[in-house]
Design a protein around this motif. Structure first.
Motif, PDB file in Angstrom:
ATOM      1  N   UNK A 160       0.867  -1.166   0.000  1.00  0.00           N
ATOM      2  CA  UNK A 160       0.000   0.000   0.000  1.00  0.00           C
ATOM      3  C   UNK A 160       0.912   1.226   0.000  1.00  0.00           C
ATOM      4  N   UNK A 161       0.707   2.123  -0.965  1.00  0.00           N
ATOM      5  CA  UNK A 161       1.573   3.296  -1.121  1.00  0.00           C
ATOM      6  C   UNK A 161       0.658   4.520  -1.135  1.00  0.00           C
ATOM      7  N   UNK A 162       0.696   5.301  -0.089  1.00  0.00           N
ATOM      8  CA  UNK A 162      -0.340   6.302   0.148  1.00  0.00           C
ATOM      9  C   UNK A 162       0.212   7.612   0.687  1.00  0.00           C
ATOM     10  N   UNK A 163      -0.585   8.642   0.569  1.00  0.00           N
ATOM     11  CA  UNK A 163      -0.256   9.900   1.229  1.00  0.00           C
ATOM     12  C   UNK A 163      -0.691   9.926   2.674  1.00  0.00           C
ATOM     13  N   UNK A 176      -1.012   9.235   6.692  1.00  0.00           N
ATOM     14  CA  UNK A 176      -0.059   8.957   7.766  1.00  0.00           C
ATOM     15  C   UNK A 176      -0.293   7.566   8.329  1.00  0.00           C
ATOM     16  N   UNK A 177       0.639   7.092   9.125  1.00  0.00           N
ATOM     17  CA  UNK A 177       0.543   5.742   9.695  1.00  0.00           C
ATOM     18  C   UNK A 177      -0.717   5.556  10.507  1.00  0.00           C
ATOM     19  N   UNK A 178      -1.151   6.582  11.226  1.00  0.00           N
ATOM     20  CA  UNK A 178      -2.293   6.425  12.118  1.00  0.00           C
ATOM     21  C   UNK A 178      -3.609   6.252  11.369  1.00  0.00           C
ATOM     22  N   UNK A 179      -3.604   6.459  10.058  1.00  0.00           N
ATOM     23  CA  UNK A 179      -4.816   6.283   9.256  1.00  0.00           C
ATOM     24  C   UNK A 179      -4.797   4.978   8.455  1.00  0.00           C
ATOM     25  N   UNK A 180      -3.940   4.043   8.834  1.00  0.00           N
ATOM     26  CA  UNK A 180      -3.806   2.820   8.048  1.00  0.00           C
ATOM     27  C   UNK A 180      -4.651   1.666   8.560  1.00  0.00           C
ATOM     28  N   UNK A 234      -7.594   1.160   8.137  1.00  0.00           N
ATOM     29  CA  UNK A 234      -8.573   0.783   7.123  1.00  0.00           C
ATOM     30  C   UNK A 234      -8.108  -0.407   6.286  1.00  0.00           C
ATOM     31  N   UNK A 235      -6.786  -0.624   6.208  1.00  0.00           N
ATOM     32  CA  UNK A 235      -6.268  -1.755   5.419  1.00  0.00           C
ATOM     33  C   UNK A 235      -5.402  -2.701   6.241  1.00  0.00           C
ATOM     34  N   UNK A 236      -5.176  -2.419   7.508  1.00  0.00           N
ATOM     35  CA  UNK A 236      -4.270  -3.242   8.311  1.00  0.00           C
ATOM     36  C   UNK A 236      -4.716  -4.698   8.395  1.00  0.00           C
ATOM     37  N   UNK A 237      -6.010  -4.936   8.303  1.00  0.00           N
ATOM     38  CA  UNK A 237      -6.514  -6.305   8.405  1.00  0.00           C
ATOM     39  C   UNK A 237      -6.427  -7.063   7.078  1.00  0.00           C
ATOM     40  N   UNK A 238      -5.962  -6.385   6.030  1.00  0.00           N
ATOM     41  CA  UNK A 238      -5.971  -7.003   4.714  1.00  0.00           C
ATOM     42  C   UNK A 238      -4.568  -7.206   4.158  1.00  0.00           C
ATOM     43  N   UNK A 239      -3.593  -7.343   5.049  1.00  0.00           N
ATOM     44  CA  UNK A 239      -2.235  -7.694   4.638  1.00  0.00           C
ATOM     45  C   UNK A 239      -1.983  -9.129   5.066  1.00  0.00           C
ATOM     46  N   UNK A 240      -1.173  -9.816   4.298  1.00  0.00           N
ATOM     47  CA  UNK A 240      -0.995 -11.235   4.544  1.00  0.00           C
ATOM     48  C   UNK A 240       0.473 -11.602   4.757  1.00  0.00           C
ATOM     49  N   UNK A 241       1.357 -11.119   3.883  1.00  0.00           N
ATOM     50  CA  UNK A 241       2.751 -11.524   3.966  1.00  0.00           C
ATOM     51  C   UNK A 241       3.612 -10.541   4.717  1.00  0.00           C
ATOM     52  N   UNK A 242       4.295  -9.672   3.980  1.00  0.00           N
ATOM     53  CA  UNK A 242       5.291  -8.774   4.565  1.00  0.00           C
ATOM     54  C   UNK A 242       4.680  -7.731   5.490  1.00  0.00           C
ATOM     55  N   UNK A 243       3.524  -7.165   5.126  1.00  0.00           N
ATOM     56  CA  UNK A 243       2.836  -6.220   5.994  1.00  0.00           C
ATOM     57  C   UNK A 243       3.416  -4.829   6.036  1.00  0.00           C
ATOM     58  N   UNK A 244       4.244  -4.460   5.073  1.00  0.00           N
ATOM     59  CA  UNK A 244       4.802  -3.113   5.044  1.00  0.00           C
ATOM     60  C   UNK A 244       3.960  -2.211   4.152  1.00  0.00           C
ATOM     61  N   UNK A 245       3.914  -0.934   4.503  1.00  0.00           N
ATOM     62  CA  UNK A 245       3.235   0.069   3.689  1.00  0.00           C
ATOM     63  C   UNK A 245       4.125   1.301   3.597  1.00  0.00           C
ATOM     64  N   UNK A 246       3.969   2.035   2.521  1.00  0.00           N
ATOM     65  CA  UNK A 246       4.680   3.296   2.327  1.00  0.00           C
ATOM     66  C   UNK A 246       3.663   4.412   2.540  1.00  0.00           C
ATOM     67  N   UNK A 247       3.919   5.266   3.513  1.00  0.00           N
ATOM     68  CA  UNK A 247       2.966   6.305   3.901  1.00  0.00           C
ATOM     69  C   UNK A 247       3.544   7.696   3.680  1.00  0.00           C
ATOM     70  N   UNK A 248       2.676   8.696   3.846  1.00  0.00           N
ATOM     71  CA  UNK A 248       3.083  10.102   3.777  1.00  0.00           C
ATOM     72  C   UNK A 248       3.836  10.414   2.488  1.00  0.00           C
ATOM     73  N   UNK A 249       3.353   9.855   1.375  1.00  0.00           N
ATOM     74  CA  UNK A 249       3.967  10.086   0.057  1.00  0.00           C
ATOM     75  C   UNK A 249       5.438   9.694   0.014  1.00  0.00           C
ATOM     76  N   UNK A 250       5.785   8.624   0.715  1.00  0.00           N
ATOM     77  CA  UNK A 250       7.157   8.125   0.673  1.00  0.00           C
ATOM     78  C   UNK A 250       8.007   8.517   1.853  1.00  0.00           C
ATOM     79  N   UNK A 251       7.498   9.367   2.737  1.00  0.00           N
ATOM     80  CA  UNK A 251       8.300   9.835   3.862  1.00  0.00           C
ATOM     81  C   UNK A 251       8.406   8.826   4.995  1.00  0.00           C
ATOM     82  N   UNK A 306       2.630  -4.535  13.137  1.00  0.00           N
ATOM     83  CA  UNK A 306       3.075  -4.119  14.468  1.00  0.00           C
ATOM     84  C   UNK A 306       2.452  -2.785  14.839  1.00  0.00           C
ATOM     85  N   UNK A 307       1.134  -2.739  14.725  1.00  0.00           N
ATOM     86  CA  UNK A 307       0.409  -1.563  15.185  1.00  0.00           C
ATOM     87  C   UNK A 307       0.659  -0.306  14.383  1.00  0.00           C
ATOM     88  N   UNK A 308       0.865  -0.442  13.062  1.00  0.00           N
ATOM     89  CA  UNK A 308       1.120   0.713  12.199  1.00  0.00           C
ATOM     90  C   UNK A 308       2.359   1.495  12.657  1.00  0.00           C
TER      91      UNK A 308
END
Length: 314
Positions: free
Chosen positions: A50-53, A55-59, A61-78, A85-87
């Motif tokens: 998931x690659x989004x603008x 912030x971590x605290x708004x994730x 909505x999709x945290x329950x839909x990750x299966x493998x690695x569980x990493x996301x890119x937030x804040x436009x790459x920042x 692990x709790x966003x």
């Protein structure tokens, strides 16, 4: 340009998808069809980022839909966030506070009436005139000069109980990520700036972006994802594409093994970097102009449709 039934040029190893206006319906829901498509992709050995603008605290909505690695890119790459692990933020590419303040001064002169918010790892803080898009009870409300000062003290939450560290240059132990966060004061230096946001009440959104880039593009990276005149400002060179490219390189994944989905200007660099790119039917004209494929709108599960076709043709 082709539609969602087109065959990608090489087998896909990673799917990178924006959230708002792309994966999520307008009511911010992930449809059952999309949940099933994401699970099928990971079961087939395709990683999903998931690659989004957001912030971590708004994730959540999709945290329950990750299966493998569980990493996301937030804040436009920042920020790189561990959804398992709790966003938790594990890597940060910050915007220097002094540079952010220079941007504030430049935009105030070029676009009088602009107001600003500062997105730190621990939450958002904003000026009195900045529109309260989403109220944050832990936010500090003050002029940007104070929010970006060396001695700024931000209300925040205690460190996560697991006490784990960070893979990036800054510790995110003080980050507020949950609804039960406390309000212990934390020095601003311990909460790096992820984004500066600039809002204008009257300007056309694209015109505001063009003006800001011409005025201060040498200082920072400017983009937008809102239908209003709201700019998202990151450290110079920081983008969804740059962080995604680094994450892919760490996994030995080449750009032409990546398929990306997006709808707004903050997705453009990612979409042009990926070997296969899909614009949503509801996408901004600039996104439609640079992508290699089309799919249905976010409300019509366009991402799920494209993933289903990719899996059928593997």
């Amino acid at each position: 340009m082709t539609d969602a039934s087109a065959t990608p040029p090489r087998p896909i190893r990673l799917i990178a998808t924006d959230l708002d206006g792309t994966l999520l319906h307008d009511d911010k829901r992930v449809s059952d069809r999309t949940i099933a498509a994401l699970a099928a992709a990971e079961e087939a050995g395709i990683e999903v980022f998931f690659v989004t603008g957001r912030p971590a605290r708004w994730m959540d909505v999709v945290s329950d839909h990750v299966h493998g690695h569980g990493l996301a890119i937030c804040a436009n790459g920042a920020a790189v966030v561990d959804l398992h692990r709790g966003n938790r933020i594990v890597e940060v590419s910050p915007l220097d506070q002094k540079v952010a303040l220079d941007v504030v001064h430049a935009l105030r002169e070029a676009a009088p009436g602009s107001s600003f918010a500062v997105e730190r790892t621990g939450g958002i803080h904003y000026e009195p005139r900045y529109p309260p898009f989403l109220l944050d009870p832990a936010a500090a409300i003050a002029p940007a000069e104070e929010l970006l000062s060396e001695d700024f003290t931000a209300p925040s939450c205690p460190a996560p109980e697991d006490g784990a560290g960070t893979d990036g240059p800054f510790s995110a132990d003080a980050e507020a990520t949950g609804p039960d966060a406390g309000t212990a004061a934390v020095d601003g230096a311990e909460q790096p700036v992820l984004k500066l946001l600039a809002h204008h009440p009257d300007l056309d959104p694209d015109a505001f972006l063009t003006l800001a880039r011409a005025t201060a593009g040498h200082l920072a990276s400017f983009t937008r994802s809102s239908p209003t005149a709201l700019l998202e400002i990151s450290g110079l060179g920081v983008s969804k594409a740059g962080t995604l490219a680094r994450c892919c390189a760490e996994r030995g994944i080449a750009p032409d093994e990546v398929v990306a989905f997006g709808d707004m200007p903050n997705d453009i660099e990612m979409l042009t970097w990926a070997g296969t790119s899909y614009a949503m039917a509801n996408a901004h004209p600039d996104v439609l102009a640079v992508t290699t494929h089309r799919t249905e709108s976010n409300n019509d599960d366009g991402v799920a449709l494209a993933i289903e076709r990719i899996l059928q043709e593997r």
